[in-house]
Design a protein around this motif. Sequence first.
Motif, PDB file in Angstrom:
ATOM      1  N   LYS A  12     -16.204  18.032 -74.839  1.00  0.00           N
ATOM      2  CA  LYS A  12     -16.087  18.364 -74.108  1.00  0.00           C
ATOM      3  C   LYS A  12     -14.732  18.707 -73.147  1.00  0.00           C
ATOM      4  CE  LYS A  12     -18.593  18.882 -69.933  1.00  0.00           C
ATOM      5  NZ  LYS A  12     -20.141  18.851 -69.322  1.00  0.00           N
ATOM      6  N   ARG A  58     -19.850  14.897 -78.501  1.00  0.00           N
ATOM      7  CA  ARG A  58     -20.032  15.911 -77.483  1.00  0.00           C
ATOM      8  C   ARG A  58     -18.973  15.765 -76.277  1.00  0.00           C
ATOM      9  NH1 ARG A  58     -23.745  19.993 -79.119  1.00  0.00           N
ATOM     10  NH2 ARG A  58     -23.529  20.664 -77.241  1.00  0.00           N
ATOM     11  N   GLN A  59     -19.239  14.965 -75.776  1.00  0.00           N
ATOM     12  CA  GLN A  59     -18.571  14.057 -74.577  1.00  0.00           C
ATOM     13  C   GLN A  59     -16.980  14.684 -74.801  1.00  0.00           C
ATOM     14  OE1 GLN A  59     -20.472  14.936 -72.031  1.00  0.00           O
ATOM     15  NE2 GLN A  59     -19.514  13.499 -71.174  1.00  0.00           N
TER      16      GLN A  59
END
Length: 81
Positions: free
Chosen positions: A52, A48-49
């Motif tokens: 993002k 997810r990082q």
Amino acid sequence: MASQVAAFDAKQKLSELLNRAHGGETIVITRHGVPYAKLVPIEAPADRQEAKHHLLERLRTQASLNLPPVPREWLYERDSI
């Protein structure tokens, strides 16, 4: 090597082609034997990082329209009939 599929057949078999691309295959879509497009599998971000980071970087580099703010009530105006 990429598989080649005629545009007409690609329209008829889109779900199958999407499944093949999801499985890692690259498919070239042709029109009258001339390559027009390539359907390739996407590489999903590892976490997810990373996703993002990619999104924020794209938003940072994306052109802005610099439009004035729109009043909220304009979003809900209805034309009378």
